[in-house]
Write an enzyme that holds these catalytic residues in place. Sequence first.
Site, PDB file in Angstrom:
ATOM      1  N   MET A  26       0.815  -1.214   0.000  1.00  0.00           N
ATOM      2  CA  MET A  26       0.000   0.000   0.000  1.00  0.00           C
ATOM      3  C   MET A  26       0.857   1.276   0.000  1.00  0.00           C
ATOM      4  O   MET A  26       2.049   1.238   0.296  1.00  0.00           O
ATOM      5  CB  MET A  26      -0.912   0.004   1.229  1.00  0.00           C
ATOM      6  CG  MET A  26      -1.925  -1.127   1.255  1.00  0.00           C
ATOM      7  SD  MET A  26      -2.907  -1.162   2.786  1.00  0.00           S
ATOM      8  CE  MET A  26      -3.899   0.321   2.586  1.00  0.00           C
ATOM      9  N   HIS A  27       0.202   2.389  -0.330  1.00  0.00           N
ATOM     10  CA  HIS A  27       0.695   3.758  -0.103  1.00  0.00           C
ATOM     11  C   HIS A  27       1.838   4.201  -1.014  1.00  0.00           C
ATOM     12  O   HIS A  27       2.106   5.401  -1.093  1.00  0.00           O
ATOM     13  CB  HIS A  27       1.158   3.954   1.348  1.00  0.00           C
ATOM     14  CG  HIS A  27       0.208   3.487   2.396  1.00  0.00           C
ATOM     15  ND1 HIS A  27      -1.120   3.872   2.449  1.00  0.00           N
ATOM     16  CD2 HIS A  27       0.384   2.653   3.448  1.00  0.00           C
ATOM     17  CE1 HIS A  27      -1.704   3.305   3.489  1.00  0.00           C
ATOM     18  NE2 HIS A  27      -0.822   2.556   4.105  1.00  0.00           N
ATOM     19  N   ASP A  53      -2.809  -4.818  -0.268  1.00  0.00           N
ATOM     20  CA  ASP A  53      -2.401  -6.114   0.275  1.00  0.00           C
ATOM     21  C   ASP A  53      -3.195  -6.496   1.522  1.00  0.00           C
ATOM     22  O   ASP A  53      -3.563  -7.659   1.701  1.00  0.00           O
ATOM     23  CB  ASP A  53      -0.894  -6.166   0.531  1.00  0.00           C
ATOM     24  CG  ASP A  53      -0.374  -5.047   1.422  1.00  0.00           C
ATOM     25  OD1 ASP A  53      -1.165  -4.222   1.924  1.00  0.00           O
ATOM     26  OD2 ASP A  53       0.855  -4.989   1.621  1.00  0.00           O
TER      27      ASP A  53
END
Length: 499
Positions: free
Chosen positions: A81-82, A240
């Site tokens: 992520m991110h 995820d």
Amino acid sequence: MRYVIGVDLGTSSVKLLLVNQHGVLEDEVTKDYPLIQKKSGYSEQEPEQWVKQTVAGLAELLKRFEGSPTAIEGISFAGQMHGLVLLDENNKVLRNAILWNDTRTTPQCRYIYDEVGESRLLQITKNPALEGFTLPKLLWVKQNEPDLFGSAGKFLLPKDYLRYRLSGQLHMDYSDAAGTLLLDIESNNWSEKLCNILDIDPAICPPLVDSHAEVGNICKAVAEQTGLSQSTKVFAGGADNACGAIGSGILADGKTLCSIGTSGVILSYEDSNDKDFEGKVHYFNHGAPDAYYTMGVTLSAGFSLSWFKELFAAGESFEEMVSEVDSVPAGSNGLLFTPYLNGERTPHADASIRASFIGLDSSHTRKEIVRAIMEGITFSLNESLHIFRNNGKKIDTIVSIGGGAKNDVWLQMQADIFNATIVKLSSEQGPGMGAAMLAAYGCGWYATLGACADQFLKVEKTYTPNPVTVMEYAKLFGVYQQVYQYTRKLNEDLLEFRQ
């Protein structure tokens, strides 16, 4: 027989799962790629490495596959992520991706609060401004690399860029968009209000789709490189953690997940987006339709063990390194570890804090140190459970996946520290299995993701809390919670000495 492929694009490797229509894992391939850490707090990767290693992994899977490529009906993705991937107007990568565990953006987080206001940010996104999120990374590039930022046409997250390269189609799903700090979680649209306040062109945000949405097919060039059929459908996939929840059956209210990978997660299903945790835990869109999840994060969970292994047990397997921890009593003979190697996320949201060993003396051996690290990781995760329970959530059963589910001693430790029954799945593949399930659902094999989970997921073993050990760990957890307060100022004072 029909098949799908789940692709899990992690921080250190990409894992590809070939799963048949009954949920049986037929084959898997893992391909590694490096981290780029130029200085303390920086963490980057070259997006082309994700593509190269994924294509190589798919080619390896197809080389071993004895059926017709057309029998592989769908492919979907789970991803770290991110992370920020910046593309120019021709969708070419402008710079290395800045990853989720990059903590350079503390000034940008302060800037967001100064310009937007903490309460308004929580109202729009349900999440605080943290260094790991995508929006602070966008602002860092805007402020530190303005010429490059001026050339940006779109931003993506890691798995979205990989999917674009395999399909030629550019999107982002809601579960990953929720982790950017730019999604209005109530309207499920990009927040033009935030973009306007922070002087970000909303056009830089990609089109939004559901995690199970069919976005295209495998493109011709990738089909030729891998052996896949161009008829293989490509589905959006999810973050995820959202995919880990799907792949663990966290698909109904009250179901909770413990995932220990590089980072660690405590995740609980939510059927609405209207609860208020005051920003103490993350509140994101689920990969399941019309659902959400709350989540607490330990930044250096499995990474804490990997760090120790690289320094002090480089020639051993993880199994060898932890083989003696069962001979060490709860509490590691008075040794306590806080896993703040790269800062912490929940509940402290502190990029400056660093890890501590408390109580270390000359009588401690390696096995006590290893157990203390395992206990410290689990105590950190328990901080998130503590928040959930204090907000009225009942949590008595937790599905455990990842590295923490591969060791019986650690699973029992989780049961005792969490004071909950721990469930181990018979075929635990986490986010990759969740991605495969999204492809199976998207292909129409099952009417719901829940029906898919009933077919794909089976329980192997459960671990129940030992009342005596629960009491010992409850007392030690109280000590653990004090360490942050006592070491926070010391770590701030050490900042000027870090290289």
